[in-house]
Design a protein around this motif. Structure first.
Motif, PDB file in Angstrom:
ATOM      1  N   ILE A   1      14.858  17.601  20.944  1.00 33.31           N
ATOM      2  CA  ILE A   1      13.957  17.850  22.076  1.00 33.31           C
ATOM      3  C   ILE A   1      12.606  17.222  21.764  1.00 33.31           C
ATOM      4  CG2 ILE A   1      12.825  19.601  23.478  1.00 33.31           C
ATOM      5  CD1 ILE A   1      15.113  21.481  22.800  1.00 33.31           C
ATOM      6  N   HIS A   2      12.248  16.221  22.545  1.00 30.16           N
ATOM      7  CA  HIS A   2      11.010  15.488  22.263  1.00 30.16           C
ATOM      8  C   HIS A   2      10.011  15.647  23.404  1.00 30.16           C
ATOM      9  CE1 HIS A   2       8.275  12.427  20.928  1.00 30.16           C
ATOM     10  NE2 HIS A   2       8.349  11.873  22.120  1.00 30.16           N
ATOM     11  N   PHE A   3       8.818  16.129  23.074  1.00 33.41           N
ATOM     12  CA  PHE A   3       7.734  16.181  24.063  1.00 33.41           C
ATOM     13  C   PHE A   3       6.917  14.908  23.950  1.00 33.41           C
ATOM     14  CE2 PHE A   3       7.141  21.103  23.763  1.00 33.41           C
ATOM     15  CZ  PHE A   3       8.286  21.279  24.509  1.00 33.41           C
ATOM     16  N   ASP A   4       6.524  14.350  25.098  1.00 35.10           N
ATOM     17  CA  ASP A   4       5.593  13.233  25.057  1.00 35.10           C
ATOM     18  C   ASP A   4       4.197  13.765  24.751  1.00 35.10           C
ATOM     19  OD1 ASP A   4       7.293  10.901  25.865  1.00 35.10           O
ATOM     20  OD2 ASP A   4       7.738  12.303  27.489  1.00 35.10           O
ATOM     21  N   ASP A   5       3.353  12.897  24.246  1.00 33.40           N
ATOM     22  CA  ASP A   5       1.970  13.229  23.946  1.00 33.40           C
ATOM     23  C   ASP A   5       1.311  13.887  25.173  1.00 33.40           C
ATOM     24  OD1 ASP A   5      -0.539  12.351  22.175  1.00 33.40           O
ATOM     25  OD2 ASP A   5      -0.977  12.021  24.298  1.00 33.40           O
ATOM     26  N   ARG A   6       0.631  15.019  24.971  1.00 29.00           N
ATOM     27  CA  ARG A   6       0.106  15.765  26.130  1.00 29.00           C
ATOM     28  C   ARG A   6      -0.938  14.972  26.917  1.00 29.00           C
ATOM     29  NH1 ARG A   6       0.697  19.872  22.288  1.00 29.00           N
ATOM     30  NH2 ARG A   6       2.415  21.271  22.797  1.00 29.00           N
ATOM     31  N   LEU A   7      -1.771  14.189  26.223  1.00 31.29           N
ATOM     32  CA  LEU A   7      -2.780  13.386  26.932  1.00 31.29           C
ATOM     33  C   LEU A   7      -2.101  12.382  27.864  1.00 31.29           C
ATOM     34  CD1 LEU A   7      -5.442  12.581  24.175  1.00 31.29           C
ATOM     35  CD2 LEU A   7      -5.734  14.024  26.206  1.00 31.29           C
ATOM     36  N   ASN A   8      -1.104  11.663  27.324  1.00 32.36           N
ATOM     37  CA  ASN A   8      -0.378  10.676  28.136  1.00 32.36           C
ATOM     38  C   ASN A   8       0.341  11.342  29.298  1.00 32.36           C
ATOM     39  OD1 ASN A   8      -1.127   8.597  26.528  1.00 32.36           O
ATOM     40  ND2 ASN A   8       0.756   8.598  25.298  1.00 32.36           N
ATOM     41  N   GLU A   9       0.911  12.501  29.005  1.00 34.51           N
ATOM     42  CA  GLU A   9       1.715  13.187  30.007  1.00 34.51           C
ATOM     43  C   GLU A   9       0.830  13.648  31.176  1.00 34.51           C
ATOM     44  OE1 GLU A   9       4.658  12.621  29.673  1.00 34.51           O
ATOM     45  OE2 GLU A   9       5.641  14.025  31.013  1.00 34.51           O
TER      46      GLU A   9
ATOM     47  N   THR B   1       9.410  14.288  36.996  1.00 31.55           N
ATOM     48  CA  THR B   1       9.446  15.379  36.014  1.00 31.55           C
ATOM     49  C   THR B   1       8.437  15.091  34.906  1.00 31.55           C
ATOM     50  OG1 THR B   1      11.141  14.316  34.654  1.00 31.55           O
ATOM     51  CG2 THR B   1      11.926  15.834  36.341  1.00 31.55           C
ATOM     52  N   SER B   2       7.860  16.174  34.381  1.00 35.64           N
ATOM     53  CA  SER B   2       6.952  16.046  33.236  1.00 35.64           C
ATOM     54  C   SER B   2       7.307  17.122  32.223  1.00 35.64           C
ATOM     55  CB  SER B   2       5.505  16.234  33.689  1.00 35.64           C
ATOM     56  OG  SER B   2       4.680  16.427  32.548  1.00 35.64           O
ATOM     57  N   ASN B   3       7.319  16.755  30.931  1.00 35.27           N
ATOM     58  CA  ASN B   3       7.619  17.757  29.902  1.00 35.27           C
ATOM     59  C   ASN B   3       6.355  18.337  29.273  1.00 35.27           C
ATOM     60  OD1 ASN B   3       6.847  15.876  27.846  1.00 35.27           O
ATOM     61  ND2 ASN B   3       8.888  14.965  27.951  1.00 35.27           N
ATOM     62  N   LEU B   4       5.239  18.242  30.004  1.00 35.54           N
ATOM     63  CA  LEU B   4       3.981  18.848  29.552  1.00 35.54           C
ATOM     64  C   LEU B   4       4.229  20.335  29.289  1.00 35.54           C
ATOM     65  CD1 LEU B   4       0.984  18.128  29.188  1.00 35.54           C
ATOM     66  CD2 LEU B   4       0.646  18.674  31.598  1.00 35.54           C
ATOM     67  N   SER B   5       3.967  20.768  28.052  1.00 38.31           N
ATOM     68  CA  SER B   5       4.335  22.136  27.679  1.00 38.31           C
ATOM     69  C   SER B   5       3.184  22.839  26.972  1.00 38.31           C
ATOM     70  CB  SER B   5       5.552  22.095  26.745  1.00 38.31           C
ATOM     71  OG  SER B   5       5.839  23.390  26.255  1.00 38.31           O
ATOM     72  N   THR B   6       3.135  24.163  27.109  1.00 34.86           N
ATOM     73  CA  THR B   6       2.142  24.956  26.381  1.00 34.86           C
ATOM     74  C   THR B   6       2.770  25.582  25.134  1.00 34.86           C
ATOM     75  OG1 THR B   6       2.612  26.909  27.709  1.00 34.86           O
ATOM     76  CG2 THR B   6       0.844  25.479  28.490  1.00 34.86           C
ATOM     77  N   HIS B   7       3.995  25.137  24.803  1.00 37.66           N
ATOM     78  CA  HIS B   7       4.654  25.565  23.563  1.00 37.66           C
ATOM     79  C   HIS B   7       4.485  24.495  22.486  1.00 37.66           C
ATOM     80  CE1 HIS B   7       7.077  29.188  24.398  1.00 37.66           C
ATOM     81  NE2 HIS B   7       7.106  28.764  25.641  1.00 37.66           N
ATOM     82  N   ALA B   8       4.590  24.900  21.224  1.00 38.84           N
ATOM     83  CA  ALA B   8       4.602  23.939  20.127  1.00 38.84           C
ATOM     84  C   ALA B   8       5.836  23.046  20.237  1.00 38.84           C
ATOM     85  CB  ALA B   8       4.615  24.682  18.794  1.00 38.84           C
ATOM     86  N   SER B   9       5.659  21.743  19.984  1.00 41.07           N
ATOM     87  CA  SER B   9       6.795  20.824  19.930  1.00 41.07           C
ATOM     88  C   SER B   9       7.496  20.973  18.581  1.00 41.07           C
ATOM     89  CB  SER B   9       6.296  19.388  20.082  1.00 41.07           C
ATOM     90  OG  SER B   9       5.518  19.037  18.948  1.00 41.07           O
ATOM     91  N   TYR B  10       8.651  20.334  18.446  1.00 40.47           N
ATOM     92  CA  TYR B  10       9.381  20.332  17.164  1.00 40.47           C
ATOM     93  C   TYR B  10       8.466  19.868  16.021  1.00 40.47           C
ATOM     94  CZ  TYR B  10      12.737  18.725  13.641  1.00 40.47           C
ATOM     95  OH  TYR B  10      13.408  18.499  12.470  1.00 40.47           O
ATOM     96  N   GLU B  11       7.752  18.753  16.250  1.00 40.82           N
ATOM     97  CA  GLU B  11       6.876  18.212  15.201  1.00 40.82           C
ATOM     98  C   GLU B  11       5.730  19.178  14.895  1.00 40.82           C
ATOM     99  OE1 GLU B  11       7.788  16.553  17.952  1.00 40.82           O
ATOM    100  OE2 GLU B  11       9.018  14.906  17.196  1.00 40.82           O
ATOM    101  N   GLU B  12       5.182  19.800  15.945  1.00 44.40           N
ATOM    102  CA  GLU B  12       4.082  20.755  15.730  1.00 44.40           C
ATOM    103  C   GLU B  12       4.553  21.989  14.960  1.00 44.40           C
ATOM    104  OE1 GLU B  12       1.123  19.880  19.542  1.00 44.40           O
ATOM    105  OE2 GLU B  12       2.876  21.141  19.842  1.00 44.40           O
TER     106      GLU B  12
END
Ligand code: ZN
Ligand code: ZN
Length: 369
Positions: A150-158, A282-293
């Motif tokens: 599961i990959h989130f894109d960078d929040r700024l870009n998103e 669709t946007s995967n902008l999330s307020t949860h920690a990503s896998y990497e975070e």
């Protein structure tokens, strides 16, 4: 202290108990309980348990978002103001994620346990980033998105991509309708659009506006209109609704609606997992920690042991164990884990490898990793 899972996180010391984020209400009147934040999958204890503690923001958000439930005998505690319940010294520290969301640090003698709850390390627009506590023996890590697929894109870009979609949709003389979390996600987007595109007219479903009121009470400035029959939707209007089909019906009832005059988008971390192909955007902008975070957080805290909880606990424990070299296992598999035994790292690491060998996890994930 001892840690176990009992429809929530249960800490025990000399027969005294403390329960965090129980999944059911009425867990026994005698047990003191903590609720981390106002999302409905965490708030069971607020409706019926006496002797429950949370932040003031969480109580305010709960009362407007679940008005039929009665918050009773709830004690509120602010961030960074340690308090005691029986043997436990407790502190709420910031979790990011949502207004009022707390991580919990519990100390008892020389032992310390930390529960992240739902959290977001990166500062968002309406809330600060999650804090990293010091001198922690055991971290219980929320692993909602703890899967490396599961990959989130960078929040700024998103956020930029979302803004570009909104503006280009308006340019086509269509109105964007955006499905998103009414509790947290909507306020993030409103504040972002207020700052970057102040001339947009943002219309929100009433379920979003009652949450906005609480954010504004805590000094988050939001400019928007409530969507109703009197709304004058124009060529600069964006509509925000909570993520449920019934809420689109509300839009159809409120305004002159034609499918070829609108474009419908959805903002959710879940879109990193599922296609949501029926949406125009669709946007995967999330307020949860990503896998990497999640991995970064584990490395920064450096506890003696991590217990993973919720979402992808097995995968996350595996990743932490092998990429961070910190012993990790799923909370639900630990039966009354004693903190004093954890303080010596070697013993537990052996136990953990045994756990994976027993469940043949290594074989299953040979290709996965
Ligand atoms: Zn949450
Ligand atoms: Zn949650």
């Amino acid at each position: 202290m001892e840690i176990s899972y009992s429809k929530g996180i249960l800490l025990t010391h000399n027969g005294k108990k403390l329960l965090i984020d129980p999944e059911i209400s009425k867990t026994g009147l005698a047990i003191p309980t903590i609720v981390t934040h106002a999302h409905s999958d965490h708030t069971a204890a607020l409706s019926n348990n006496s002797n429950t503690y949370t932040t003031p923001q969480t109580i305010d958000l709960f009362n407007v978002s679940q008005p039929k439930k009665n918050a009773r005998k709830i004690m509120t505690k602010n961030f960074y103001e340690p308090f005691e319940i029986e043997d436990f010294e407790i502190e709420f520290i910031k979790a990011g994620h949502l207004l009022g969301a707390a991580q919990i640090v519990v100390r008892c003698g020389n032992e310390s346990i930390h529960f992240t709850g739902d959290f977001c390390p990166e500062p968002l627009i309406t809330v600060e980033g999650a804090d990293i506590p010091k001198d922690i023996d055991i971290t219980i890590l929320d692993s909602t998105y703890g899967d490396n697929k599961i990959h989130f894109d960078d929040r700024l870009n998103e956020r930029q991509r979302l803004l570009v979609w909104i503006l280009s949709t308006l340019k086509e003389e269509k109105n964007p309708i955006i499905n998103l979390a009414h509790l947290g996600g909507a306020q993030e987007l409103i504040r972002f659009l207020n700052l970057l595109a102040p001339k947009l007219n943002i219309y929100v479903h009433p379920k979003i506006s009652i949450i906005n009121d609480i954010y504004m009470k805590y000094d988050v400035n939001l400019k928007y209109h409530i969507l109703d029959e009197n709304s004058k939707i124009d060529t600069a209007s964006v509509i925000l609704i909570p993520r449920a089909k019934s809420n689109l019906e509300y839009v159809k009832d409120s305004i002159e609606f034609s499918r070829d005059k609108v474009k419908i988008g959805i903002v959710t971390g879940q879109s990193a997992k599922y296609g949501f192909n029926s949406f125009d955007f669709t946007s995967n902008l999330s307020t949860h920690a990503s896998y990497e975070e999640l991995l970064e957080t584990a490395l920064k805290i450096q506890p003696s042991q991590i217990l993973t909880y919720y979402g992808y606990p097995e995968q996350m424990a595996y990743s932490i164990n092998y990429t961070c070299d910190i012993p990790a296992m799923e909370l639900k598999n630990c039966n009354s884990l004693q903190v004093n035994k954890i303080k010596s790292r070697e013993t537990v690491k052996t136990d953990h490898r045994e756990y994976f060998n027993n469940t043949k996890t290594d074989n299953i994930w040979k290709d996965w990793y």
